[in-house]
Write a protein that holds these residues in place. Structure first.
Motif, PDB file in Angstrom:
ATOM      1  N   ILE A  69       0.858  -1.192   0.000  1.00  0.00           N
ATOM      2  CA  ILE A  69       0.000   0.000   0.000  1.00  0.00           C
ATOM      3  C   ILE A  69       0.889   1.235   0.000  1.00  0.00           C
ATOM      4  N   SER A  70       0.551   2.210  -0.804  1.00  0.00           N
ATOM      5  CA  SER A  70       1.352   3.440  -0.867  1.00  0.00           C
ATOM      6  C   SER A  70       0.446   4.657  -1.023  1.00  0.00           C
ATOM      7  N   VAL A  71       1.004   5.815  -0.704  1.00  0.00           N
ATOM      8  CA  VAL A  71       0.298   7.094  -0.847  1.00  0.00           C
ATOM      9  C   VAL A  71       1.239   8.066  -1.540  1.00  0.00           C
ATOM     10  N   SER A  72       0.789   8.695  -2.606  1.00  0.00           N
ATOM     11  CA  SER A  72       1.629   9.635  -3.352  1.00  0.00           C
ATOM     12  C   SER A  72       1.584  11.023  -2.725  1.00  0.00           C
ATOM     13  N   SER A  73       2.563  11.846  -3.082  1.00  0.00           N
ATOM     14  CA  SER A  73       2.615  13.218  -2.571  1.00  0.00           C
ATOM     15  C   SER A  73       1.411  14.026  -3.060  1.00  0.00           C
ATOM     16  N   SER A  74       0.913  13.718  -4.265  1.00  0.00           N
ATOM     17  CA  SER A  74      -0.253  14.439  -4.791  1.00  0.00           C
ATOM     18  C   SER A  74      -1.511  14.101  -3.984  1.00  0.00           C
ATOM     19  N   GLU A  75      -1.612  12.839  -3.519  1.00  0.00           N
ATOM     20  CA  GLU A  75      -2.750  12.449  -2.683  1.00  0.00           C
ATOM     21  C   GLU A  75      -2.710  13.200  -1.352  1.00  0.00           C
ATOM     22  N   VAL A  76      -1.511  13.339  -0.797  1.00  0.00           N
ATOM     23  CA  VAL A  76      -1.343  14.075   0.465  1.00  0.00           C
ATOM     24  C   VAL A  76      -1.754  15.529   0.276  1.00  0.00           C
ATOM     25  N   TYR A  77      -1.261  16.141  -0.803  1.00  0.00           N
ATOM     26  CA  TYR A  77      -1.580  17.551  -1.069  1.00  0.00           C
ATOM     27  C   TYR A  77      -3.080  17.745  -1.287  1.00  0.00           C
ATOM     28  N   ASP A  78      -3.697  16.851  -2.043  1.00  0.00           N
ATOM     29  CA  ASP A  78      -5.135  16.954  -2.319  1.00  0.00           C
ATOM     30  C   ASP A  78      -5.958  16.861  -1.034  1.00  0.00           C
ATOM     31  N   ASP A  79      -5.526  15.995  -0.111  1.00  0.00           N
ATOM     32  CA  ASP A  79      -6.258  15.848   1.149  1.00  0.00           C
ATOM     33  C   ASP A  79      -6.137  17.112   1.989  1.00  0.00           C
ATOM     34  N   ILE A  80      -4.938  17.665   2.072  1.00  0.00           N
ATOM     35  CA  ILE A  80      -4.736  18.912   2.834  1.00  0.00           C
ATOM     36  C   ILE A  80      -5.535  20.043   2.196  1.00  0.00           C
ATOM     37  N   LYS A  81      -5.520  20.105   0.869  1.00  0.00           N
ATOM     38  CA  LYS A  81      -6.268  21.145   0.143  1.00  0.00           C
ATOM     39  C   LYS A  81      -7.760  21.027   0.411  1.00  0.00           C
ATOM     40  N   LYS A  82      -8.264  19.784   0.449  1.00  0.00           N
ATOM     41  CA  LYS A  82      -9.689  19.559   0.703  1.00  0.00           C
ATOM     42  C   LYS A  82     -10.075  20.027   2.100  1.00  0.00           C
ATOM     43  N   LYS A 114      -0.081  11.695   5.449  1.00  0.00           N
ATOM     44  CA  LYS A 114       0.287  10.456   4.743  1.00  0.00           C
ATOM     45  C   LYS A 114      -0.037   9.245   5.608  1.00  0.00           C
ATOM     46  N   GLU A 115       0.283   9.329   6.906  1.00  0.00           N
ATOM     47  CA  GLU A 115      -0.020   8.218   7.825  1.00  0.00           C
ATOM     48  C   GLU A 115      -1.525   7.961   7.875  1.00  0.00           C
ATOM     49  N   LYS A 116      -2.303   9.039   7.896  1.00  0.00           N
ATOM     50  CA  LYS A 116      -3.761   8.899   7.942  1.00  0.00           C
ATOM     51  C   LYS A 116      -4.284   8.217   6.682  1.00  0.00           C
ATOM     52  N   LEU A 117      -3.788   8.645   5.514  1.00  0.00           N
ATOM     53  CA  LEU A 117      -4.245   8.070   4.251  1.00  0.00           C
ATOM     54  C   LEU A 117      -3.817   6.611   4.112  1.00  0.00           C
ATOM     55  N   LEU A 118      -2.621   6.282   4.599  1.00  0.00           N
ATOM     56  CA  LEU A 118      -2.173   4.894   4.584  1.00  0.00           C
ATOM     57  C   LEU A 118      -3.085   4.033   5.446  1.00  0.00           C
ATOM     58  N   SER A 119      -3.460   4.590   6.603  1.00  0.00           N
ATOM     59  CA  SER A 119      -4.353   3.866   7.514  1.00  0.00           C
ATOM     60  C   SER A 119      -5.718   3.644   6.873  1.00  0.00           C
ATOM     61  N   GLN A 120      -6.222   4.665   6.161  1.00  0.00           N
ATOM     62  CA  GLN A 120      -7.518   4.539   5.489  1.00  0.00           C
ATOM     63  C   GLN A 120      -7.460   3.468   4.388  1.00  0.00           C
ATOM     64  N   LYS A 121      -6.354   3.462   3.632  1.00  0.00           N
ATOM     65  CA  LYS A 121      -6.210   2.458   2.579  1.00  0.00           C
ATOM     66  C   LYS A 121      -6.050   1.062   3.179  1.00  0.00           C
ATOM     67  N   LEU A 122      -5.363   0.987   4.301  1.00  0.00           N
ATOM     68  CA  LEU A 122      -5.190  -0.298   4.970  1.00  0.00           C
ATOM     69  C   LEU A 122      -6.540  -0.819   5.434  1.00  0.00           C
ATOM     70  N   TYR A 123      -7.361   0.082   6.006  1.00  0.00           N
ATOM     71  CA  TYR A 123      -8.703  -0.329   6.443  1.00  0.00           C
ATOM     72  C   TYR A 123      -9.503  -0.865   5.259  1.00  0.00           C
ATOM     73  N   ALA A 124      -9.458  -0.122   4.134  1.00  0.00           N
ATOM     74  CA  ALA A 124     -10.217  -0.536   2.949  1.00  0.00           C
ATOM     75  C   ALA A 124      -9.746  -1.905   2.455  1.00  0.00           C
ATOM     76  N   SER A 125      -8.434  -2.177   2.646  1.00  0.00           N
ATOM     77  CA  SER A 125      -7.874  -3.453   2.214  1.00  0.00           C
ATOM     78  C   SER A 125      -8.273  -4.587   3.155  1.00  0.00           C
ATOM     79  N   ILE A 126      -8.405  -4.259   4.453  1.00  0.00           N
ATOM     80  CA  ILE A 126      -8.721  -5.273   5.471  1.00  0.00           C
ATOM     81  C   ILE A 126     -10.205  -5.584   5.516  1.00  0.00           C
TER      82      ILE A 126
END
Length: 279
Positions: A69-82, A114-126
């Motif tokens: 599981i990975s999170v890109s810098s653009s995903e991090v920026y988009d979340d902060i922007k949102k 990034k840690e938060k988004l990784l956790s969210q993706k991990l949850y979705a995977s689990i």
């Protein structure tokens, strides 16, 4: 021969130092005594709680790596922007609020995002099935049971000190009886609902009878607010916090799923307790 002996001596010494500093090993990854003490200090928890938290983090990291599981810098920026947009702020304004309220730099905020988004993706995977969005009855019940969480001050009574001379203003903050003609003073009552988010967050994080940090206002003047009094709390309407409640309930449900999963994983994981922290 002498060089070999010295090398072996220092290798043994360094290995002993490393082992002496390790408290727990989770799937081959060490948790040091320093890690645990730092976690205790940051979260204000005891050694057992800090150790449990760090073991969970190590298990999550291992699971994220195993699942690739990975999170890109653009995903991090988009979340902060949102989040900034939801609070009606620009990215820079949001960074300033976070820095003033939590002491986090923009780099640290990005890392936590990034840690938060990784956790969210991990949850979705689990999770094998999606969670049901709470219904109206469940949301209202949560609101009624936790009304105190949705209270906010009605207004702030403040004294506003501003000056072109930052040093003079700083001296006023540390020496209240200090007087300078370079400092302008203005007393106001600021309604909660009319404050911009950045100033609101700053005042919420300031104790009564104390000053806010110095900042530059829209006129480029150095400014600090002295918070005289926080006027009585006001209850937030149900409709205005409904979306917030939904997110809170969903977050609790996700954590329950993850908590159960990692509890089972911990029981079967290779975890070695080497030494416990002495409080």
């Amino acid at each position: 021969m002498y060089k070999i002996f010295v090398f072996l001596f220092f290798s043994t010494f360094l290995s002993a130092e490393l082992i002496n500093g390790v408290s727990v090993v989770v799937k081959g990854e060490p948790i040091t005594l320093y890690d645990i003490k730092e976690e205790m200090s940051i979260l204000n928890v005891d050694a057992a709680q800090a150790t449990d938290i760090l073991i969970r983090k190590k298990l999550e990291e291992a699971e994220i790596n195993e699942r690739k599981i990975s999170v890109s810098s653009s995903e991090v920026y988009d979340d902060i922007k949102k989040i900034a947009s939801m609070n009606k702020m620009s990215i820079d304004e949001f960074y300033d609020v976070v820095r003033n309220s939590n002491g986090l730099t923009s780099t640290e905020l990005k890392e936590k995002t990034k840690e938060k988004l990784l956790s969210q993706k991990l949850y979705a995977s689990i999770a094998y099935s999606s969670l049901d969005v709470p219904g109206e009855e469940e949301i209202k019940e949560y609101y009624e049971l936790h009304k105190e969480q949705f209270m906010h001050p009605s207004a702030f009574d403040v004294v506003i000190y501003s000056s072109q001379n930052r040093d003079a203003l700083q001296k006023k903050r540390t020496t209240p009886l200090y007087h300078s003609d370079e400092i302008r003073i203005d007393e106001q009552t600021l309604p909660y609902d009319r404050l911009p988010p950045e100033l609101l967050q700053m005042l919420k994080n300031t104790k009564e009878k104390s000053f806010t940090p110095i900042f530059q206002d829209t006129n480029a003047l150095y400014t600090s607010f002295y918070l005289k009094e926080i006027q009585s709390s006001k209850e937030t309407s149900y409709e205005s916090v409904k979306e917030q409640i939904i997110n809170m309930i969903m977050s609790q449900k996700r954590e329950q799923v993850l908590g159960d999963y990692f509890a089972r994983l911990r029981n079967n994981a290779d975890i070695q307790i080497i030494r416990e922290v002495k409080e």
